[in-house]
Design a protein around this motif. Sequence first.
Motif, PDB file in Angstrom:
ATOM      1  N   LYS A 181       0.842  -1.330   0.047  1.00 43.79           N
ATOM      2  CA  LYS A 181       0.093   0.034   0.009  1.00 43.79           C
ATOM      3  C   LYS A 181       1.071   1.246  -0.068  1.00 43.79           C
ATOM      4  O   LYS A 181       0.485   2.487  -0.620  1.00 43.79           O
ATOM      5  CB  LYS A 181      -1.030  -0.168   1.090  1.00 43.79           C
ATOM      6  CG  LYS A 181      -2.068  -1.091   1.083  1.00 43.79           C
ATOM      7  CD  LYS A 181      -2.861  -0.981   2.503  1.00 43.79           C
ATOM      8  CE  LYS A 181      -3.823  -2.304   2.368  1.00 43.79           C
ATOM      9  NZ  LYS A 181      -4.629  -2.158   3.763  1.00 43.79           N
ATOM     10  N   LEU A 182       2.140   1.260   0.657  1.00 41.64           N
ATOM     11  CA  LEU A 182       2.825   2.357   0.771  1.00 41.64           C
ATOM     12  C   LEU A 182       3.282   3.121  -0.843  1.00 41.64           C
ATOM     13  O   LEU A 182       3.216   4.018  -0.865  1.00 41.64           O
ATOM     14  CB  LEU A 182       4.119   1.969   1.743  1.00 41.64           C
ATOM     15  CG  LEU A 182       4.962   3.236   1.715  1.00 41.64           C
ATOM     16  CD1 LEU A 182       4.507   4.272   2.412  1.00 41.64           C
ATOM     17  CD2 LEU A 182       6.405   2.757   2.336  1.00 41.64           C
ATOM     18  N   ASN A 183       3.557   1.881  -1.661  1.00 41.33           N
ATOM     19  CA  ASN A 183       4.072   2.367  -3.021  1.00 41.33           C
ATOM     20  C   ASN A 183       2.864   1.994  -4.035  1.00 41.33           C
ATOM     21  O   ASN A 183       3.368   2.080  -5.203  1.00 41.33           O
ATOM     22  CB  ASN A 183       5.266   1.194  -3.195  1.00 41.33           C
ATOM     23  CG  ASN A 183       6.481   1.903  -2.489  1.00 41.33           C
ATOM     24  OD1 ASN A 183       6.964   3.044  -2.394  1.00 41.33           O
ATOM     25  ND2 ASN A 183       6.853   0.818  -1.658  1.00 41.33           N
ATOM     26  N   GLU A 184       1.791   1.733  -3.372  1.00 42.74           N
ATOM     27  CA  GLU A 184       0.457   1.535  -4.360  1.00 42.74           C
ATOM     28  C   GLU A 184       0.864   0.676  -5.297  1.00 42.74           C
ATOM     29  O   GLU A 184       0.491   1.212  -6.607  1.00 42.74           O
ATOM     30  CB  GLU A 184       0.305   3.096  -4.851  1.00 42.74           C
ATOM     31  CG  GLU A 184      -0.341   4.010  -3.779  1.00 42.74           C
ATOM     32  CD  GLU A 184      -0.796   5.322  -4.376  1.00 42.74           C
ATOM     33  OE1 GLU A 184      -0.323   5.450  -5.491  1.00 42.74           O
ATOM     34  OE2 GLU A 184      -1.309   5.992  -3.722  1.00 42.74           O
ATOM     35  N   ARG A 185       0.980  -0.592  -4.957  1.00 46.44           N
ATOM     36  CA  ARG A 185       1.197  -1.703  -6.045  1.00 46.44           C
ATOM     37  C   ARG A 185       1.013  -3.096  -5.419  1.00 46.44           C
ATOM     38  O   ARG A 185       0.890  -3.153  -4.141  1.00 46.44           O
ATOM     39  CB  ARG A 185       2.636  -1.389  -6.530  1.00 46.44           C
ATOM     40  CG  ARG A 185       3.933  -1.923  -5.311  1.00 46.44           C
ATOM     41  CD  ARG A 185       5.149  -1.841  -5.768  1.00 46.44           C
ATOM     42  NE  ARG A 185       6.022  -2.168  -4.890  1.00 46.44           N
ATOM     43  CZ  ARG A 185       7.573  -2.205  -5.120  1.00 46.44           C
ATOM     44  NH1 ARG A 185       8.032  -2.291  -6.111  1.00 46.44           N
ATOM     45  NH2 ARG A 185       8.360  -2.609  -3.992  1.00 46.44           N
ATOM     46  N   ILE A 186       0.657  -3.905  -6.216  1.00 45.93           N
ATOM     47  CA  ILE A 186       0.375  -5.318  -5.947  1.00 45.93           C
ATOM     48  C   ILE A 186       1.654  -6.309  -6.342  1.00 45.93           C
ATOM     49  O   ILE A 186       2.212  -5.965  -7.518  1.00 45.93           O
ATOM     50  CB  ILE A 186      -0.865  -5.810  -6.696  1.00 45.93           C
ATOM     51  CG1 ILE A 186      -2.003  -5.090  -6.388  1.00 45.93           C
ATOM     52  CG2 ILE A 186      -0.777  -7.397  -6.236  1.00 45.93           C
ATOM     53  CD1 ILE A 186      -2.331  -5.244  -4.899  1.00 45.93           C
ATOM     54  N   ILE A 187       2.298  -6.975  -5.433  1.00 48.02           N
ATOM     55  CA  ILE A 187       3.360  -7.757  -5.800  1.00 48.02           C
ATOM     56  C   ILE A 187       3.008  -9.150  -5.794  1.00 48.02           C
ATOM     57  O   ILE A 187       2.464  -9.755  -4.616  1.00 48.02           O
ATOM     58  CB  ILE A 187       4.612  -7.624  -4.750  1.00 48.02           C
ATOM     59  CG1 ILE A 187       5.119  -5.996  -4.855  1.00 48.02           C
ATOM     60  CG2 ILE A 187       5.880  -8.354  -4.905  1.00 48.02           C
ATOM     61  CD1 ILE A 187       6.113  -5.454  -3.670  1.00 48.02           C
ATOM     62  N   PHE A 188       3.383  -9.989  -6.653  1.00 43.51           N
ATOM     63  CA  PHE A 188       3.283 -11.432  -6.866  1.00 43.51           C
ATOM     64  C   PHE A 188       4.732 -12.003  -6.746  1.00 43.51           C
ATOM     65  O   PHE A 188       5.441 -11.718  -7.597  1.00 43.51           O
ATOM     66  CB  PHE A 188       2.565 -11.815  -8.106  1.00 43.51           C
ATOM     67  CG  PHE A 188       1.190 -11.307  -8.127  1.00 43.51           C
ATOM     68  CD1 PHE A 188       0.038 -12.025  -7.289  1.00 43.51           C
ATOM     69  CD2 PHE A 188       0.777 -10.084  -8.876  1.00 43.51           C
ATOM     70  CE1 PHE A 188      -1.095 -11.624  -7.498  1.00 43.51           C
ATOM     71  CE2 PHE A 188      -0.566  -9.765  -8.835  1.00 43.51           C
ATOM     72  CZ  PHE A 188      -1.342 -10.253  -7.829  1.00 43.51           C
ATOM     73  N   ARG A 189       5.158 -12.692  -5.781  1.00 46.10           N
ATOM     74  CA  ARG A 189       6.381 -13.110  -5.501  1.00 46.10           C
ATOM     75  C   ARG A 189       6.585 -14.385  -5.425  1.00 46.10           C
ATOM     76  O   ARG A 189       5.789 -15.240  -5.026  1.00 46.10           O
ATOM     77  CB  ARG A 189       6.689 -12.463  -4.073  1.00 46.10           C
ATOM     78  CG  ARG A 189       8.155 -12.853  -3.734  1.00 46.10           C
ATOM     79  CD  ARG A 189       8.698 -11.900  -2.338  1.00 46.10           C
ATOM     80  NE  ARG A 189       8.608 -10.453  -2.808  1.00 46.10           N
ATOM     81  CZ  ARG A 189       8.518  -9.536  -1.965  1.00 46.10           C
ATOM     82  NH1 ARG A 189       8.402  -9.966  -0.702  1.00 46.10           N
ATOM     83  NH2 ARG A 189       8.378  -8.272  -2.485  1.00 46.10           N
ATOM     84  N   PRO A 190       7.534 -15.121  -6.118  1.00 47.29           N
ATOM     85  CA  PRO A 190       8.056 -16.508  -6.301  1.00 47.29           C
ATOM     86  C   PRO A 190       8.497 -17.002  -5.036  1.00 47.29           C
ATOM     87  O   PRO A 190       8.765 -16.291  -4.128  1.00 47.29           O
ATOM     88  CB  PRO A 190       9.163 -16.420  -7.494  1.00 47.29           C
ATOM     89  CG  PRO A 190       9.626 -15.267  -7.282  1.00 47.29           C
ATOM     90  CD  PRO A 190       8.896 -14.200  -6.939  1.00 47.29           C
TER      91      PRO A 190
END
Length: 224
Positions: A181-190
């Motif tokens: 939320k801080l950087n306004e992004r969704i991360i999909f992590r392996p």
Amino acid sequence: MKKDISKYVGQQIKHYRKLNKLTQKELGLRLGVKHNTISSYENGTNEPDQDILFALAEVFSISINDFFPDIENNNINNNTSFEFEYDFIPVPVSAGIPLNIDGMKMNDVEKIKIPDFIMGRYAKRRDIWIMKINGDSMNKVIPHGSLIAVKSSTLDDLKDNDIVVFSNGYEYSTKRFFNDKLNERIIFRPDSTELCFTDYTIPYKNAHELKIHGKVVTYIVNLD
């Protein structure tokens, strides 16, 4: 019904333990659990999970199916079904770089029967569907070729570190979910032993085609 099969499984564990001339303490040491845990499995008051059952099968050199009654010829309750038919998406979902899967439609499904003991607390739920994993970006937790059980979910249902099936346009994949939320992004992590796999990041402003299809609740290796 559930109590009956738990007792049956417990009797089978006891039978194979004695057949292998192991005490409850010795078996517990092999599995990394206390001897009173083995006792609770054998008397049916505690139900071993999937990982324990596979470990027991390995110790006894048997198939995991040997712990369970024959579905067609069991002597517990002939009206009891110990399996359920789930929706199965026949196209493998990527656990590597998100792949463009032409023609994949989540409503075009087949059916697959899976024993209740594999599904555990998710057995017989109609909001669960099945896919197959293709790739190694999640191999620390889900090996290539595994079947995954996916519970239909929305973005609001998820918490950080959940494993999800998602698509961005027509690019489908399975990864761990993080909402930055801080950087306004969704991360999909392996979650892989191979360092070549990296985060797949989607800024909020570019997420108009992002869809969360569901949360992975369990996986099945070499089911057939």
